[in-house]
Enzyme design. Structure first.
Site, PDB file in Angstrom:
ATOM      1  N   ASP A 126       4.369  -0.230   3.843  1.00 50.44           N
ATOM      2  CA  ASP A 126       4.818  -1.471   4.361  1.00 50.44           C
ATOM      3  C   ASP A 126       5.737  -2.196   3.169  1.00 50.44           C
ATOM      4  OD1 ASP A 126       3.072  -1.594   6.432  1.00 50.44           O
ATOM      5  OD2 ASP A 126       1.573  -2.592   5.219  1.00 50.44           O
TER       6      ASP A 126
HETATM    7  N1  URA Z   1      -1.879   0.756   5.223  1.00 51.91           N
HETATM    8  C1  URA Z   1      -1.207  -0.257   4.982  1.00 51.91           C
HETATM    9  O1  URA Z   1      -1.950  -1.422   5.429  1.00 51.91           O
HETATM   10  N2  URA Z   1      -0.003  -0.430   4.626  1.00 51.91           N
HETATM   11  C2  URA Z   1       0.800   0.568   4.049  1.00 51.91           C
HETATM   12  O2  URA Z   1       1.865   0.237   3.656  1.00 51.91           O
HETATM   13  C3  URA Z   1      -0.039   1.944   4.161  1.00 51.91           C
HETATM   14  C4  URA Z   1      -1.303   1.918   4.700  1.00 51.91           C
END
Ligand code: URA
Length: 241
Positions: free
Chosen positions: A105
């Site tokens: 993310d």
């Molecule tokens: N899980 C999440 O919620 N975000 C990420 O970036 C990776 C795994």
């Protein structure tokens, strides 16, 4: 293994096939000290010495980079508005056109592999391979043994999907808890949604491990380095298990 000289030079970042053709025509490319102008010429980079402007070309079929992804950049190759992980690369690495293996993310930090090796990327991302990914997370709320047990069972997410068993390790429990969580899938916002399902919120998330590859903690946020030969070998042997 042999390949066409124009492909070799294009792979090594000397330009597009068309640009490489011009380069060859200009007479600056030599194979074993002999000027080569024919783009179709087959060369074996393991046995022959290729030079451009007198400088030896160290042929690598693929590149593998480990980045400590900073928050605020997206794990994509291009975006019209937002900064991407590719924007953080030096020109000399950008020319190979690597892509990120999977996504973190925008606000997630940590281990991100970038490569030109599509086959390896495919294997690491294949849902069939169950490649474990470990995250360090700070949670708003007290993480309990009941959460550990629930994660071990698999968590039903907001869309009804039940995750595969995940390993949750409590490092510090309190009104803010530090944990490590290992998942073997890559559903959208998975870690955040797993905690949301048990009534808690992820306030910080950092990936520290992907399969056999650990984040090099000496990399500052936004920094990256090439994988060592050992790390590449580990990743490749891992995909066969
Ligand atoms: N899980 C999440 O919620 N975000 C990420 O970036 C990776 C795994």
């Amino acid at each position: 293994m042999s390949l066409r000289i124009d492909k070799l030079l294009a792979n090594m970042g000397y330009g597009t096939r068309k640009e490489v053709k011009k380069l060859l025509k200009s007479g600056v490319v030599k194979v074993d000290d002999v000027i080569v102008k024919d783009p179709k010429m087959q060369v074996n980079p393991d046995e022959q010495v290729v030079t451009v402007w007198g400088e030896e070309v160290q042929y690598k079929e693929f590149i593998y980079l480990m980045m400590n992804k900073p928050p605020g950049v997206i794990s994509a190759t291009e975006d019209v508005v937002q900064e991407t992980v590719i924007d953080l690369l030096e020109e000399e690495d950008k020319i190979f056109a690597p892509f990120p293996v999977g996504r973190l993310d925008k606000d997630t930090e940590g281990l991100l592999l970038l490569t030109t090796d599509g086959q390896l990327a495919h294997q690491l991302l294949s849902p069939k391979k169950h490649v474990p990914k470990t995250y360090f997370a700070v949670i708003d709320g007290e993480v309990t043994e009941a959460d550990v047990a629930a994660f071990r069972q698999g968590i039903v997410l907001d869309d009804g999907y039940k995750t595969k068993p995940a390993e949750l390790v409590i490092l510090k429990s309190g009104i803010r808890s530090d944990v490590e969580v290992t998942i073997t899938e890559g559903k959208f916002h998975q870690v955040k949604r797993m905690f949301q399902a048990v009534g808690k919120r992820v306030v910080y998330l950092k990936r520290i491990q992907m399969g056999p590859l650990s984040l090099d903690e000496s990399l500052a946020l936004g920094e990256y380095r090439e994988l060592t030969d050992e790390e590449v070998a580990l990743l490749k042997s891992f995909q066969q298990t």
